[in-house]
Design a protein around this motif. Sequence first.
Motif, PDB file in Angstrom:
ATOM      1  N   GLN A 139       0.818  -1.212   0.000  1.00 54.58           N
ATOM      2  CA  GLN A 139       0.000   0.000   0.000  1.00 54.58           C
ATOM      3  C   GLN A 139       0.856   1.268   0.000  1.00 54.58           C
ATOM      4  N   TRP A 140       2.156   1.132   0.372  1.00 53.08           N
ATOM      5  CA  TRP A 140       3.050   2.295   0.378  1.00 53.08           C
ATOM      6  C   TRP A 140       3.948   2.330  -0.859  1.00 53.08           C
ATOM      7  N   ALA A 141       3.706   1.492  -1.833  1.00 51.35           N
ATOM      8  CA  ALA A 141       4.592   1.434  -2.996  1.00 51.35           C
ATOM      9  C   ALA A 141       4.649   2.779  -3.712  1.00 51.35           C
ATOM     10  N   ASP A 142       5.854   3.160  -4.132  1.00 53.20           N
ATOM     11  CA  ASP A 142       6.003   4.403  -4.888  1.00 53.20           C
ATOM     12  C   ASP A 142       5.396   4.235  -6.279  1.00 53.20           C
ATOM     13  N   PRO A 143       5.012   5.323  -6.940  1.00 56.18           N
ATOM     14  CA  PRO A 143       4.299   5.221  -8.226  1.00 56.18           C
ATOM     15  C   PRO A 143       5.047   4.439  -9.295  1.00 56.18           C
ATOM     16  N   LEU A 144       6.371   4.616  -9.392  1.00 56.97           N
ATOM     17  CA  LEU A 144       7.106   3.907 -10.439  1.00 56.97           C
ATOM     18  C   LEU A 144       7.172   2.411 -10.151  1.00 56.97           C
ATOM     19  N   SER A 145       7.350   2.043  -8.891  1.00 56.29           N
ATOM     20  CA  SER A 145       7.326   0.615  -8.546  1.00 56.29           C
ATOM     21  C   SER A 145       5.954   0.016  -8.821  1.00 56.29           C
ATOM     22  N   LEU A 146       4.907   0.758  -8.501  1.00 56.60           N
ATOM     23  CA  LEU A 146       3.555   0.270  -8.778  1.00 56.60           C
ATOM     24  C   LEU A 146       3.338   0.128 -10.278  1.00 56.60           C
ATOM     25  N   PHE A 147       3.831   1.087 -11.046  1.00 57.28           N
ATOM     26  CA  PHE A 147       3.741   0.994 -12.507  1.00 57.28           C
ATOM     27  C   PHE A 147       4.415  -0.286 -12.997  1.00 57.28           C
ATOM     28  N   ALA A 148       5.613  -0.564 -12.469  1.00 58.71           N
ATOM     29  CA  ALA A 148       6.334  -1.773 -12.883  1.00 58.71           C
ATOM     30  C   ALA A 148       5.588  -3.035 -12.463  1.00 58.71           C
ATOM     31  N   LEU A 149       5.031  -3.042 -11.258  1.00 62.19           N
ATOM     32  CA  LEU A 149       4.315  -4.218 -10.773  1.00 62.19           C
ATOM     33  C   LEU A 149       3.060  -4.501 -11.594  1.00 62.19           C
ATOM     34  N   LYS A 150       2.489  -3.491 -12.191  1.00 63.80           N
ATOM     35  CA  LYS A 150       1.312  -3.697 -13.036  1.00 63.80           C
ATOM     36  C   LYS A 150       1.692  -4.241 -14.413  1.00 63.80           C
ATOM     37  N   GLN A 151       2.978  -4.100 -14.798  1.00 62.45           N
ATOM     38  CA  GLN A 151       3.415  -4.593 -16.101  1.00 62.45           C
ATOM     39  C   GLN A 151       4.142  -5.927 -16.024  1.00 62.45           C
TER      40      GLN A 151
END
Length: 914
Positions: A139-151
């Motif tokens: 829930q605290w993931a930074d936006p770029l890490s979240l972007f990568a995790l979605k890809q």
Amino acid sequence: MAGSGRSLSRCGLRGREVELEGLQHLIASVARTGSGGLAVIQGEPGIGKTTLLSEAVTRARAAGFSVGLGKADELHRIVPLSSLAACILHGEKPLLSGDAFADLARSHDQRIWLVERIAEAIEARAGSMPVLIALDDVQWADPLSLFALKQLPTRLWTLPVVWMLAGRLDPAGPAQEVLTAAAKTLPTSTVRLGPLSDAAIGELVSDTLGAGADERARDLLDGAGGNPFLVVEMLAGLRSPERSGETVPPGLVVGVRGRLRSLQPSTLRLLQMGAVLGRRFRFHDAAALCGRPSTALLAALEEAVRAGLLDDNGDHLLFRHDLLRQAVYHDIPPSARMALHREAANHLVRVGRQPVDAVPHILRGAAPGDEEAVALLQQAADEVLPVAPGLAADLMTRALELVPSAVPLRFVVGEQAIVSLTRAGRNREALSTGDRLLAGRPPTEAFSRLQAALGVTLWNMDLAGELRRRAETALSIGGAASEVGARLSALRALAMSRDDDLAAARGVGEAALRAAVACGDREAQVLALCGLGEIALNAGESAAALKRFAALSAVDSAFLPEEIVAHQHMDDFTSSARLLLAEGRDGAPRQAMLLWGQGQHHLALGRLADADTDFVTMERLEDDVQVPVQQVNTAVIRSQIALLRGDGEAARQHLATARRRLAVKPNPGNTAAVRFLEAVHAEADGDLALAVERIRQVQQEGFFMRWRLLRNQIDSAIRMALRGADRELAEDLAAQAGRYAASNPAVPTAVGIAAQASGLVSDDLDTLERSVTLLQASPRPLVRAAAAADLGQALLAAGRTTDGVAALADARRVFTETGAHAAAALLQHDLDRAGAGGHRVATAQRPVHGWGALTVSEKKVARLIAEGRTNRSVADLLIVSPHTVNTHVTSVFRKLSINSRVQLANLVMALPED
């Protein structure tokens, strides 16, 4: 950590046997099948997510997995890739070295590029052993890490990679976003942790207090609500000698407050300063906030560790659980917390940390009028803009809130906010922000700068008329700096490219370019060259457009796709191929637009399957970055390709998609493209009246559409008009083809199509024969085949059956070779009617499933992947993008009904030699 905390946390596995078994089953399944999987562990704070995740990681490591384990941090959410970095750099054999990761994060500014490089590292490891990537506190993931995790899970689903995320319950949170993105591609599961059962709590009590634990102790735990962390904390209090007679209150903050009462004041102060800094912090930073040297707080640190409140990993101190940190933090008065965060920001800046390290404290501790805080937010926004534009926009929005309305700095900050919001695709928000600032009656210079900043916003919103009005207003007021004036003039020219008076637009654009070069402003040069390139395209002057876009690409490589397509308009596919295959293109910006250029290249050369793959990949990348530039046109082209290949159902689906996307972005170009597609579908359905009506609408949509849309398809529009008995429309279309050819005499396709159009309208056999001859110099096989088919029909009508059959057979052959089976079938029907039975050629449709369903390119990729190659090595060998390889792999697996590279290797080994 010494003391009870660690051993008790281990007991958190009590009552979680079923959940652990499910995660172990996923680990075993991925190891066995060789294909990926994803699990999300969710629950309230303290419910045991971390303990369960840690145990799953331990078992995966024991099963031979390469493990990357990380934990997101609330106060590091604005540091790009900080969350995923822990996963990639963790363990004895990290996926990337620290130096390689630092170079990755520092040297490149493209989100897609970053994700691809991370994928390559994971893919290389997964080729030799299964991999587990685990991230706690997602829930605290930074936006770029979240972007990568979605890809990444989708990108790597054919490999033995397990993804495990643990986070708090949030139906719309990051974990759900990752689940949604992966659900269509790989197996996913959600593990929701509820309260522990009474039996499990009883086991925890016995583990801690022994078999003789009395009922009073068990009754005291009712207030924990089955939360294992709260149970453990209460048991720690009951076991503590100095608190053996106390009644443990149910509230955690109250409970932690009770535990803190026995600590020395210096220890409490250290914990409070640490809580302000975050769950993980440096000892000397906390000491600095305490106002004491580190040596004076050694005893306090030792006491905090002995009490089971902090862990010490050698580099950082960590609260044993985030709930402990939150309890300490929330026991600090709010006003004091705000002041301490501001002090923390000052300290971090003073000791040389990056702005992004101080900004989390600025966001919590800055008050309106704090110009130093505004400056830090501006610096941080600049740093993260290339890879996290949404975050940059948020930071600048906050910075703008901190600047009082009457302060001139507000307009400077506002300009940066507009740029960030526009880069993030939040155009409406950027426009409303700019208009609010303009309503504040800024000085002339600020007014001009704001209008220039809003120029790109308005262009993105297809508001060319409004863009021109604002640019002209700002220019008429005067007082702008030379570079701002050049930008405004260039924006005016860009807006005028959508008007009918293109000569006037060109004059404005050339003057703007001279001004931009004179003042040395790169942004103004880019805008002026963009405008001049658009003007040339809309005037139908392909050579002039190529000149402008080549110059633009030299100034800014992001515009390489425009140069590539401009070469294609000149029938120069050698230069197009050279630029598409240029070394380093995968690291270039606007990769979706590069794929657009590649798709146009393949389509023009009759490689329909490869073109469709390019457009599928381009759509995915545009979806990933949420910048829908060519979504409408892609759906239109894919529908046309499907019609040519005889897949009517897919063609109708793409038409429906194009209509939906048009409703979102209804500009003239998109509208004309969809109208033309509707005409093509109407003709295929036998509704010539509707087809002709749609062609008329295309002609009325905008003068420049005559060149940009119908450049190489005008023969199709003329046939519709003639079959629909609208000769006037057909003659108008033929005339525009002639004008386009006159403007592009060096382009064989343009000259040949003009002759073809004239021959169709005049029903002149000689002119049609000349068009076929002229088009022999065209590199576009589908265009050549269409002209040959027109000639064949005319020859048959003239009684020259032998010559007509030969022309039709030649056209049918080309259509068949390109995969345009529907077009080939129509010509076969004409040949049959002409009695040319001897010319019949089997044109069986490619099967839907199995090896025979694969295209030539897919078979190449499948064989190379089956050899154990990575996507990157396959891309390098075939000289294509890794994104394209990934699309091929996905299609191969779907057609072969397999889900791992191991299965692919076994299947390919069983195939007979070609």
